[in-house]
Write a protein that holds these residues in place. Structure first.
Motif, PDB file in Angstrom:
ATOM      1  N   LYS A   1      35.529  13.648  36.622  1.00 52.98           N
ATOM      2  CA  LYS A   1      34.870  14.790  35.976  1.00 52.98           C
ATOM      3  C   LYS A   1      35.196  14.823  34.482  1.00 52.98           C
ATOM      4  O   LYS A   1      34.319  15.012  33.644  1.00 52.98           O
ATOM      5  CB  LYS A   1      35.291  16.089  36.658  1.00 52.98           C
ATOM      6  CG  LYS A   1      34.582  17.305  36.134  1.00 52.98           C
ATOM      7  CD  LYS A   1      34.966  18.552  36.909  1.00 52.98           C
ATOM      8  CE  LYS A   1      34.243  19.766  36.354  1.00 52.98           C
ATOM      9  NZ  LYS A   1      34.597  20.983  37.070  1.00 52.98           N
ATOM     10  N   LYS A   2      36.479  14.637  34.154  1.00 52.80           N
ATOM     11  CA  LYS A   2      36.888  14.620  32.741  1.00 52.80           C
ATOM     12  C   LYS A   2      36.234  13.468  31.985  1.00 52.80           C
ATOM     13  O   LYS A   2      36.021  13.546  30.779  1.00 52.80           O
ATOM     14  CB  LYS A   2      38.413  14.501  32.612  1.00 52.80           C
ATOM     15  CG  LYS A   2      39.158  15.744  32.964  1.00 52.80           C
ATOM     16  CD  LYS A   2      39.012  16.783  31.888  1.00 52.80           C
ATOM     17  CE  LYS A   2      39.785  18.035  32.233  1.00 52.80           C
ATOM     18  NZ  LYS A   2      39.520  19.109  31.280  1.00 52.80           N
ATOM     19  N   MET A   3      35.907  12.389  32.692  1.00 52.20           N
ATOM     20  CA  MET A   3      35.284  11.222  32.069  1.00 52.20           C
ATOM     21  C   MET A   3      33.771  11.360  31.971  1.00 52.20           C
ATOM     22  O   MET A   3      33.103  10.482  31.449  1.00 52.20           O
ATOM     23  CB  MET A   3      35.664   9.961  32.846  1.00 52.20           C
ATOM     24  CG  MET A   3      37.152   9.660  32.773  1.00 52.20           C
ATOM     25  SD  MET A   3      37.651   8.324  33.866  1.00 52.20           S
ATOM     26  CE  MET A   3      37.026   6.913  32.938  1.00 52.20           C
ATOM     27  N   GLY A   4      33.232  12.465  32.483  1.00 54.42           N
ATOM     28  CA  GLY A   4      31.812  12.729  32.330  1.00 54.42           C
ATOM     29  C   GLY A   4      30.943  12.354  33.518  1.00 54.42           C
ATOM     30  O   GLY A   4      29.727  12.211  33.371  1.00 54.42           O
ATOM     31  N   VAL A   5      31.530  12.230  34.695  1.00 62.57           N
ATOM     32  CA  VAL A   5      30.731  11.975  35.891  1.00 62.57           C
ATOM     33  C   VAL A   5      30.204  13.313  36.395  1.00 62.57           C
ATOM     34  O   VAL A   5      30.968  14.237  36.636  1.00 62.57           O
ATOM     35  CB  VAL A   5      31.573  11.284  36.996  1.00 62.57           C
ATOM     36  CG1 VAL A   5      30.789  11.194  38.299  1.00 62.57           C
ATOM     37  CG2 VAL A   5      32.015   9.905  36.537  1.00 62.57           C
ATOM     38  N   ASN A   6      28.880  13.387  36.541  1.00 67.16           N
ATOM     39  CA  ASN A   6      28.267  14.620  37.009  1.00 67.16           C
ATOM     40  C   ASN A   6      27.922  14.577  38.493  1.00 67.16           C
ATOM     41  O   ASN A   6      27.645  15.608  39.095  1.00 67.16           O
ATOM     42  CB  ASN A   6      27.006  14.923  36.197  1.00 67.16           C
ATOM     43  CG  ASN A   6      27.340  15.235  34.749  1.00 67.16           C
ATOM     44  OD1 ASN A   6      28.302  15.936  34.465  1.00 67.16           O
ATOM     45  ND2 ASN A   6      26.559  14.704  33.840  1.00 67.16           N
ATOM     46  N   ASP A   7      27.919  13.383  39.082  1.00 65.48           N
ATOM     47  CA  ASP A   7      27.619  13.245  40.502  1.00 65.48           C
ATOM     48  C   ASP A   7      28.761  13.793  41.338  1.00 65.48           C
ATOM     49  O   ASP A   7      29.900  13.909  40.891  1.00 65.48           O
ATOM     50  CB  ASP A   7      27.423  11.772  40.878  1.00 65.48           C
ATOM     51  CG  ASP A   7      26.225  11.153  40.186  1.00 65.48           C
ATOM     52  OD1 ASP A   7      25.270  11.896  39.871  1.00 65.48           O
ATOM     53  OD2 ASP A   7      26.241   9.936  39.965  1.00 65.48           O
ATOM     54  N   VAL A   8      28.464  14.080  42.588  1.00 62.73           N
ATOM     55  CA  VAL A   8      29.491  14.490  43.542  1.00 62.73           C
ATOM     56  C   VAL A   8      30.366  13.273  43.838  1.00 62.73           C
ATOM     57  O   VAL A   8      29.866  12.179  44.078  1.00 62.73           O
ATOM     58  CB  VAL A   8      28.847  15.021  44.841  1.00 62.73           C
ATOM     59  CG1 VAL A   8      29.912  15.308  45.887  1.00 62.73           C
ATOM     60  CG2 VAL A   8      28.016  16.257  44.559  1.00 62.73           C
TER      61      VAL A   8
END
Length: 135
Positions: free
Chosen positions: A45-52
């Motif tokens: 999430k912190k790295m910018g992943v928006n997928d589940v």
């Protein structure tokens, strides 16, 4: 890096890990249920992943894309019986791809781990907090 944290602080810990500029191949060590997958979710999430994101326990590997088009592979080798099974699924190609590789249960494939890697060890403390060490 060494930090004691509660699960409520996991997003801050994920940020601290990324600020340490770890190697792109990271082993996550710890007992079942200590929070390895939860930490990986916070990191992605912190790295910018928006997928589940979820544990790849049955698929062995999940692939995520960050908002900046970086690829992250998340492995869970818990169900492997030996390194040959990892080779059969192409683990060596993933591990030497230059992409991020987050590996749970890496001790199941010790001879396949690149020399250049980081290790995160998590241990549950008696008060319910976690002790994290990044090497």
């Amino acid at each position: 890096m060494e930090v004691i944290f509660s699960l409520d602080e996991i997003n801050e810990v994920a940020q601290q890990i990324l600020e340490q500029n770890p190697n792109k191949v990271i082993l996550f060590n710890g007992e079942m249920g200590v929070g390895k997958t939860t930490l990986i979710k916070a990191l992605t999430k912190k790295m910018g992943v928006n997928d589940v994101t979820s544990s790849p326990t049955f698929s062995l590997v999940n692939e995520y894309q960050t908002a900046t088009n970086q690829t992250i592979y998340h492995f869970d080798f818990y169900r492997l019986n030996n390194e040959i099974e990892a080779l059969d699924m192409g683990a060596d190609e993933y591990l030497y791809s230059g992409n991020w590789c987050f590996i749970e249960w890496g001790e199941k494939i010790p001879n396949l781990i690149p020399d250049l890697h980081s290790t995160i060890s998590i241990r549950l403390l008696s008060d319910g907090k976690r002790l994290l060490e990044l090497i």
